[in-house]
Design a protein around this motif. Structure first.
Motif: not given
Length: 331
Positions: A118-125, A198-205
């Motif tokens: 499940v994707a959400k601003q701004w993380m992957w669960k 706005t925090d798209h660039s931080r959505m990484r893992g």
């Protein structure tokens, strides 16, 4: 400092001429890519060679012979032959690319490790079949196909693992799937490849690829909670769905054990395939596909159930076989 080091490592890998291959399909994607590059380079070099050659050979003041009709006829045959050859070559490349695309994006079925995403601003669960949950990290074993069942809670995101050559969109109100088979233990970057805010660039893992033995140990240590199907069964009862669909209430409702993957007759005529999207719509848009023989009386759960819980309920319904529910008399 650690974040800056991770950023520099990302830039370095992004600038690499040949990024690391860590999945069985990566070599196939790279081969197609380099063949396309080679074809484009060959065409550009041929074109430039012809332009420069003709410019020098037939420049102003050159005494080179310029025969008319004969050369024109020969030139037309060469032009038509070249166009036909390029057409055949590009159709062959299209067939190759299309076949590879279908192989990569069509669910191969069979025994696979299915992970809910499940994707959400701004993380992957993420949630594994044994109940293990992760955020922005995915642990997988080598040598086993992994299926990702994805959706988004808010906007469109894109699940991207460069080392696997895998990119698949996670779309609100829609379930998409992707699969891969990791071939090399290690840690690999995970990005969102779709601008999502706005925090798209931080959505990484990261994806942690482990040997089967190490993954089994990790799963045993972290999988003590409910699996998606078990959690879905609990939620199915908690939200009152079992009251009607299992015959415990006064309102008649269709049985759902074994319905997943089958065609359902509709009150408006015709049929619909009971896939994951249908099961999701049955919760949020119950009047969209009313089952034949029943009234449109089911309330909508739109905005009342979080996206990850919807996915768990869908997973539970998809796990049911015909006859799994005992027949209970209505009150």
């Amino acid at each position: 400092m650690a974040e800056q080091a991770g950023y520099l490592d990302t830039v370095e890998q992004g600038l690499a001429l040949h990024p690391e291959q860590a999945a069985t399909s990566a070599a196939q994607v790279d081969l197609l890519f380099w063949v396309l590059v080679a074809v484009c380079v060959a065409l550009v070099l041929t074109l430039f060679a012809l332009v420069i050659g003709f410019s020098v050979r037939y420049r102003a003041g050159s005494r080179r012979p310029r025969p008319g009709a004969i050369a024109e006829s020969l030139g037309r045959r060469i032009e038509l032959g070249g166009a036909a050859g390029l057409t055949v070559a590009f159709l062959a490349l299209f067939a190759w690319a299309g076949t590879l695309y279908l192989y990569l994006y069509r669910d191969p079925g069979g025994d696979m490790l299915t992970v809910n995403v499940v994707a959400k601003q701004w993380m992957w669960k993420l949630q594994h079949p044994n109940g293990a949950r992760e955020i922005n990290t995915l642990h997988v074993p080598t040598g086993q196909r992994v299926r990702l069942r994805m959706t988004s809670q808010d906007v469109i995101h894109s699940f991207y693992i460069p080392a696997f050559r895998l990119k698949r969109d996670a779309v609100p109100r829609l379930y998409t799937t992707a699969w891969f088979e990791a071939s090399k233990p290690g840690e690999y970057h995970l990005f969102c490849a779709e601008y999502c805010g706005t925090d798209h660039s931080r959505m990484r893992g990261k994806v942690v690829v482990m040997t089967p033995e190490d993954y089994a140990a990790w799963a045993q240590k972290n999988g003590e909670g409910e699996g998606p199907a078990q959690a879905g069964e609990r939620l199915f009862t908690a939200y009152g769905c079992s009251g009607c669909h299992r015959g415990r209430g006064t309102v008649p409702a269709p049985r759902l054990d074994g319905v997943a993957g089958r065609r359902v007759a509709l009150a408006a005529g015709g049929t619909v395939l009971a896939d994951a999207a249908y099961l999701r719509d049955s919760l949020l848009l119950p009047n969209k596909h009313v089952v034949a023989g029943y009234e449109p009386v089911m309330p909508s759960y739109q905005g009342q159930i979080p996206e990850d819980e919807i996915l768990q309920i869908v997973t539970y319904l998809q796990s049911l076989e015909p006859g799994d529910w005992t027949v209970e008399p209505r009150r």
